[in-house]
Scaffold this motif. Structure first.
Motif, short mmCIF file in Angstrom:
data_model
loop_
_atom_site.label_atom_id
_atom_site.label_comp_id
_atom_site.label_asym_id
_atom_site.label_seq_id
_atom_site.Cartn_x
_atom_site.Cartn_y
_atom_site.Cartn_z
N GLY A 185 0.80 -1.22 0.00
CA GLY A 185 0.00 0.00 0.00
C GLY A 185 0.83 1.26 0.00
N ASN A 186 0.54 2.15 0.95
CA ASN A 186 1.17 3.46 1.00
C ASN A 186 2.67 3.41 1.21
OD1 ASN A 186 -1.48 4.25 0.89
ND2 ASN A 186 -1.62 4.89 3.02
N SER A 187 3.18 2.32 1.77
CA SER A 187 4.62 2.26 2.05
C SER A 187 5.45 2.24 0.77
CB SER A 187 4.94 1.01 2.89
OG SER A 187 4.66 -0.17 2.17
N MET A 188 4.81 1.97 -0.37
CA MET A 188 5.55 2.01 -1.64
C MET A 188 6.14 3.38 -1.92
SD MET A 188 3.27 -0.11 -4.36
CE MET A 188 2.07 -1.30 -3.79
N TRP A 189 5.53 4.43 -1.39
CA TRP A 189 5.97 5.78 -1.68
C TRP A 189 7.38 6.04 -1.16
CZ3 TRP A 189 3.58 9.05 -4.92
CH2 TRP A 189 2.23 8.80 -5.24
N HIS A 190 7.72 5.50 0.00
CA HIS A 190 9.05 5.79 0.56
C HIS A 190 9.98 4.59 0.52
CE1 HIS A 190 6.55 4.51 4.11
NE2 HIS A 190 7.57 3.69 4.23
N SER A 191 9.54 3.49 -0.06
CA SER A 191 10.33 2.27 -0.08
C SER A 191 11.55 2.37 -1.00
CB SER A 191 9.46 1.09 -0.53
OG SER A 191 10.25 -0.04 -0.83
N GLY A 192 12.73 2.12 -0.47
CA GLY A 192 13.92 2.04 -1.30
C GLY A 192 13.91 0.79 -2.16
N THR A 193 13.28 -0.26 -1.66
CA THR A 193 13.17 -1.52 -2.40
C THR A 193 12.37 -1.32 -3.68
OG1 THR A 193 13.25 -2.77 -0.34
CG2 THR A 193 12.41 -3.92 -2.27
N VAL A 194 11.20 -0.72 -3.55
CA VAL A 194 10.36 -0.46 -4.72
C VAL A 194 11.02 0.57 -5.64
CG1 VAL A 194 8.10 0.34 -5.52
CG2 VAL A 194 8.26 -1.08 -3.47
N ALA A 195 11.71 1.54 -5.05
CA ALA A 195 12.37 2.57 -5.85
C ALA A 195 13.43 1.97 -6.77
CB ALA A 195 13.00 3.63 -4.95
N ALA A 196 14.14 0.95 -6.30
CA ALA A 196 15.14 0.30 -7.14
C ALA A 196 14.49 -0.34 -8.36
CB ALA A 196 15.90 -0.74 -6.33
N ALA A 197 13.34 -0.97 -8.17
CA ALA A 197 12.61 -1.55 -9.29
C ALA A 197 12.10 -0.46 -10.24
CB ALA A 197 11.45 -2.40 -8.78
N LYS A 198 11.66 0.66 -9.66
CA LYS A 198 11.22 1.80 -10.47
C LYS A 198 12.37 2.37 -11.30
CE LYS A 198 9.01 4.87 -8.10
NZ LYS A 198 8.80 5.69 -6.87
N GLN A 199 13.55 2.44 -10.67
CA GLN A 199 14.72 2.96 -11.39
C GLN A 199 15.04 2.09 -12.60
OE1 GLN A 199 16.33 5.74 -10.95
NE2 GLN A 199 18.00 5.40 -12.40
N ALA A 200 14.88 0.78 -12.44
CA ALA A 200 15.09 -0.12 -13.57
C ALA A 200 14.15 0.24 -14.72
CB ALA A 200 14.86 -1.57 -13.14
#
Length: 244
Positions: free
Chosen positions: A98-113
């Protein structure tokens, strides 16, 4: 297939090693991860200083540690290893629902890809006093990778595992729950004021969401996109306020 693996817990996290061991069955693996924990780093990047990229062999895998953020690691990893097919981020020690995706470094790495034109998958497991039993999770991790690595139409996916042996896999949507947001003041032993932010949810978990699936004991797989445009509100605003 070239599989670049990163995380935000740091290169020595047991989660990244477990993910690498499973991913190695599907292709060539290289690990590029932060030298220390960078949890909740979000999609920050290092722009005001150079970054180091140091070889750090881990359990037979070619691995490098970076003194930067998860997004930095993906950028450097893809630059130094040509023709990467997909980036796996995790397995994070702590859910990213849910909302934790906004500050997640884990999800951000996938987004950067995804920003680099690659595919990205974030994988997380709930954290507790005890370390997650990755051996129990590995068969489900393999099932997830078997689905996602072979479907090139899925460019960005957030995966969350339950805190027990999974019942199976579920396609889900992101849960959005409001929290009470109460500020709780206090003092440290020196009499200095500090503040805690409470995060008690004030809404129920909706069926079909990532949080619901994990609470029910399933692996949640949520396809994401980088375009944050609210199409419904855009159309409504344009109708209410025609612009020339």
């Amino acid at each position: 297939m070239r599989i670049l693996i990163t995380n935000d817990d740091g290169i020595y996290s047991p989660g990244i090693l477990s993910l690498a061991e499973v991913a190695a069955k599907f292709g060539d693996v290289r690990i590029v991860a932060p030298d220390v924990e960078r949890s909740s780093a979000g999609h920050s990047i290092t722009a005001l200083r150079p970054l180091s990229y140091k070889r750090t062999p881990i359990a037979g895998f070619e691995a490098y540690r970076v003194d930067g953020t998860p997004a930095d690691c993906v950028a450097l990893g893809a630059h130094n290893w040509e023709k990467v097919d997909i980036v796996l981020s995790g397995i994070n020690l702590g859910s990213n629902l849910g909302n934790s995706m906004w500050h997640s470094g884990t999800v951000a790495a996938a987004k950067q890809a995804t920003l680099l034109g690659l595919r990205g998958v974030a994988l997380s497991v709930p954290s507790s006093a005890d370390e997650p039993d990755f051996e129990i999770l590995k068969p489900s991790v393999a099932k997830v990778l078997d689905v996602l690595l072979n479907d090139k139409d899925l460019t960005l996916v957030n995966v969350n595992f339950p805190d027990r042996k999974p019942k199976g896999l579920r396609w889900t949507r992101q849960s959005v729950r409001r929290y009470d947001g109460t500020v709780v003041p206090g003092e440290d032993p020196m009499g200095r004021k500090h503040f805690w932010f409470s995060i008690v949810p004030i809404e129920e978990t909706e069926e079909g969401t990532d949080r619901w699936a994990v609470e029910e004991g399933y692996v949640s797989m949520t396809p994401l996109r980088l375009d944050l445009t609210n199409e419904k509100e855009l159309a409504a605003a344009a109708a209410r306020h025609p612009l020339t």
